[in-house]
Design a protein around this motif. Structure first.
Motif, PDB file in Angstrom:
ATOM      1  N   ALA A   1      62.737 -23.799  -9.289  1.00  0.00           N
ATOM      2  CA  ALA A   1      62.489 -24.848 -10.278  1.00  0.00           C
ATOM      3  C   ALA A   1      60.998 -25.154 -10.384  1.00  0.00           C
ATOM      4  N   CYS A   2      60.318 -25.182  -9.249  1.00  0.00           N
ATOM      5  CA  CYS A   2      58.890 -25.467  -9.240  1.00  0.00           C
ATOM      6  C   CYS A   2      58.112 -24.371  -9.964  1.00  0.00           C
ATOM      7  N   LEU A   3      58.464 -23.119  -9.728  1.00  0.00           N
ATOM      8  CA  LEU A   3      57.786 -22.006 -10.384  1.00  0.00           C
ATOM      9  C   LEU A   3      57.977 -22.037 -11.893  1.00  0.00           C
ATOM     10  N   LEU A   4      59.116 -22.566 -12.326  1.00  0.00           N
ATOM     11  CA  LEU A   4      59.439 -22.596 -13.754  1.00  0.00           C
ATOM     12  C   LEU A   4      59.079 -23.922 -14.419  1.00  0.00           C
ATOM     13  N   GLY A   5      58.701 -24.921 -13.629  1.00  0.00           N
ATOM     14  CA  GLY A   5      58.475 -26.241 -14.195  1.00  0.00           C
ATOM     15  C   GLY A   5      59.751 -26.837 -14.752  1.00  0.00           C
TER      16      GLY A   5
ATOM     17  N   ALA B   1      45.044 -21.232  -3.675  1.00  0.00           N
ATOM     18  CA  ALA B   1      44.705 -20.219  -4.665  1.00  0.00           C
ATOM     19  C   ALA B   1      43.733 -19.192  -4.116  1.00  0.00           C
ATOM     20  N   GLU B   2      42.841 -19.623  -3.234  1.00  0.00           N
ATOM     21  CA  GLU B   2      41.862 -18.701  -2.666  1.00  0.00           C
ATOM     22  C   GLU B   2      42.549 -17.626  -1.824  1.00  0.00           C
ATOM     23  N   ALA B   3      43.532 -18.017  -1.044  1.00  0.00           N
ATOM     24  CA  ALA B   3      44.275 -17.047  -0.241  1.00  0.00           C
ATOM     25  C   ALA B   3      45.068 -16.101  -1.135  1.00  0.00           C
ATOM     26  N   ILE B   4      45.678 -16.640  -2.166  1.00  0.00           N
ATOM     27  CA  ILE B   4      46.441 -15.805  -3.105  1.00  0.00           C
ATOM     28  C   ILE B   4      45.536 -14.771  -3.756  1.00  0.00           C
TER      29      ILE B   4
ATOM     30  N   LEU C   1      52.221 -25.241   0.316  1.00  0.00           N
ATOM     31  CA  LEU C   1      51.489 -24.631  -0.792  1.00  0.00           C
ATOM     32  C   LEU C   1      50.927 -25.744  -1.660  1.00  0.00           C
ATOM     33  N   ARG C   2      49.632 -25.705  -1.878  1.00  0.00           N
ATOM     34  CA  ARG C   2      49.017 -26.725  -2.709  1.00  0.00           C
ATOM     35  C   ARG C   2      49.524 -26.611  -4.144  1.00  0.00           C
ATOM     36  N   PRO C   3      49.803 -27.737  -4.802  1.00  0.00           N
ATOM     37  CA  PRO C   3      50.287 -27.686  -6.183  1.00  0.00           C
ATOM     38  C   PRO C   3      49.373 -26.888  -7.105  1.00  0.00           C
ATOM     39  N   SER C   4      48.076 -26.937  -6.856  1.00  0.00           N
ATOM     40  CA  SER C   4      47.125 -26.225  -7.709  1.00  0.00           C
ATOM     41  C   SER C   4      47.244 -24.710  -7.573  1.00  0.00           C
ATOM     42  N   ALA C   5      47.952 -24.244  -6.535  1.00  0.00           N
ATOM     43  CA  ALA C   5      48.065 -22.803  -6.295  1.00  0.00           C
ATOM     44  C   ALA C   5      49.287 -22.189  -6.957  1.00  0.00           C
ATOM     45  N   ILE C   6      50.164 -23.007  -7.510  1.00  0.00           N
ATOM     46  CA  ILE C   6      51.405 -22.483  -8.080  1.00  0.00           C
ATOM     47  C   ILE C   6      51.116 -21.548  -9.257  1.00  0.00           C
ATOM     48  N   ARG C   7      50.164 -21.905 -10.111  1.00  0.00           N
ATOM     49  CA  ARG C   7      49.817 -21.034 -11.240  1.00  0.00           C
ATOM     50  C   ARG C   7      49.278 -19.695 -10.735  1.00  0.00           C
ATOM     51  N   SER C   8      48.438 -19.727  -9.692  1.00  0.00           N
ATOM     52  CA  SER C   8      47.902 -18.484  -9.138  1.00  0.00           C
ATOM     53  C   SER C   8      49.014 -17.605  -8.593  1.00  0.00           C
ATOM     54  N   LEU C   9      49.995 -18.219  -7.937  1.00  0.00           N
ATOM     55  CA  LEU C   9      51.121 -17.454  -7.414  1.00  0.00           C
ATOM     56  C   LEU C   9      51.869 -16.758  -8.548  1.00  0.00           C
ATOM     57  N   ARG C  10      52.111 -17.485  -9.628  1.00  0.00           N
ATOM     58  CA  ARG C  10      52.801 -16.897 -10.782  1.00  0.00           C
ATOM     59  C   ARG C  10      51.978 -15.784 -11.416  1.00  0.00           C
ATOM     60  N   ASP C  11      50.696 -16.049 -11.631  1.00  0.00           N
ATOM     61  CA  ASP C  11      49.872 -15.118 -12.402  1.00  0.00           C
ATOM     62  C   ASP C  11      49.413 -13.908 -11.608  1.00  0.00           C
TER      63      ASP C  11
END
Length: 266
Positions: free
Chosen positions: A142-146, A84-87, A115-125
Motif C-alpha cells: 500500500a505504501c509503495l502504491l500510495g 535514498a543515498e543507500a538505494i 526506511l525514510r519516507p523520502s526514500a520510497i520514491r527512490s525505491l520505486r524508481d
C-alpha cells in the motif's frame, strides 16, 4: 562441484533475528554460501530498535564491488536500505544479469521505521524495475502504491498487478496482515496467480519472517530453481521455522523464527 552463492544486501540486526543475520542463517540452512553487504547498523533486540546508523554510500559500493568482483554470486536479496543515498549506491553497482529479490523493508516487527519516507520514491524508481521478485507485505504494498491496505485476497491481487505495472517482473504479496485463520501468500506474475497458504500460528515469535522468506527464495534461485519452485520451497521452509520458533526462547519480545529447525532443536 560449484557451491551456490547468494548475496544479501541489508541492515544488521544486533539481536540476530532479522536482517543480514537472518539472511545468512537462512542461506546456510538451505545449503547456500552466503555473502553480505551491510547497509546499516542497528541497535535492536526482540523488544525494539534503539538506534540506526547507516553505512556510507561509498562503503556500500565498496562492499558490493569486493564481493561481486571475486565471488560467483548467483542471486541477490535486497533488504533494509534505509535511505535514498543507500538505494542509489546499490542501484549503481547492481548487476543486470542476476536474479534479484527485493524485500521492501520499511517497518520492523516492533513498529520502528526502517526506511525514510523520502526514500520510497527512490525505491520505486531505482530498484523495482531491477527486481525479478518484489516481496511486500500488505502495508508495504500500500505504501509503495500510495493506496490503502488491501483487506482481501482480491485486493492483494489488484495491488500486486499494480506493482507489476511499476516494473517488478513478479510480486509475492504476503497476506499475514489479513484477518482470519489462514495466511495467504500470492505469487503474481504476468501469466497468473499462484496461491500458497498456511494456518495462522499462535506465536509472537515471528521476528524476521519477511527477511527469512525473501532470503530463502534467493537461495532457491541461486541453486537454479525457477521462480515458482523457489517460492514454494521458501514458503515451506518458513512455515517450518515459524512452527519451531517457540522452542528457541530468545528474548522477551517478538522472538525470532527457528532458522535451523531441521538441523537442531532449541
Amino acid at each position: 562441484m560449484t557451491t551456490p552463492i547468494a548475496l544479501t544486501i541489508a541492515g544488521s540486526d544486533s539481536g540476530g533475528g532479522a536482517g543480514i543475520q537472518a539472511d545468512l542463517k537462512t542461506f546456510s540452512a538451505l545449503g547456500v554460501y552466503g555473502a553480505s553487504v551491510v547497509t546499516a547498523l542497528t541497535a535492536q533486540n526482540t523488544l525494539g530498535v534503539g538506534m540506526v546508523e547507516p553505512a556510507s554510500p561509498a562503503m556500500i559500493r565498496a562492499q558490493m564491488s569486493a564481493v561481486l568482483g571475486d565471488l560467483d554470486v548467483r542471486a541477490i536479496k535486497l533488504g533494509m536500505l534505509g535511505d535514498a543515498e543507500a538505494i542509489d549506491a546499490v542501484a549503481a553497482e547492481l548487476p543486470d544479469d542476476m536474479p534479484v529479490v527485493l524485500d521492501p523493508v520499511m517497518i520492523a516487527k516492533s513498529g520502528d521505521a526502517l526506511l525514510r519516507p523520502s526514500a520510497i520514491r527512490s525505491l520505486r524508481d531505482r530498484l523495482m524495475t531491477r527486481a525479478d521478485l518484489l516481496t511486500p507485505n500488505i502495508p508495504e504494498a500500500a505504501c509503495l502504491l500510495g493506496a490503502r491496505d488491501a483487506t482481501s485476497e482480491d485486493g492483494m491481487i489488484e495491488q500486486g498487478r499494480a506493482l507489476l505495472e511499476l516494473g517488478a517482473r513478479a510480486v509475492l504479496m504476503k497476506g499475514g496482515h489479513l484477518a482470519g485463520d489462514i495466511c495467504p501468500d500470492l505469487l503474481i506474475t504476468p501469466g497468473g496467480v499462484l496461491r500458497l497458504s498456511a494456518p495462522r500460528r499462535a506465536t509472537r515469535n515471528t521476528h524476521g519472517t519477511g527477511c527469512t522468506l525473501s532470503a530463502a527464495i534467493a537461495a532457491g534461485l541461486a541453486q537454479g530453481k525457477g521462480m515458482a519452485e523457489a517460492v514454494r520451497a521458501a514458503h515451506g521452509y518458513l512455515q517450518g521455522a515459524i512452527a519451531a520458533a517457540d522452542g528457541l526462547g530468545v528474548g522477551g519480545g517478538h522472538g525470532p523464527v527457528h532458522h535451523f529447525h531441521a538441523a537442531w532443536h532449541g
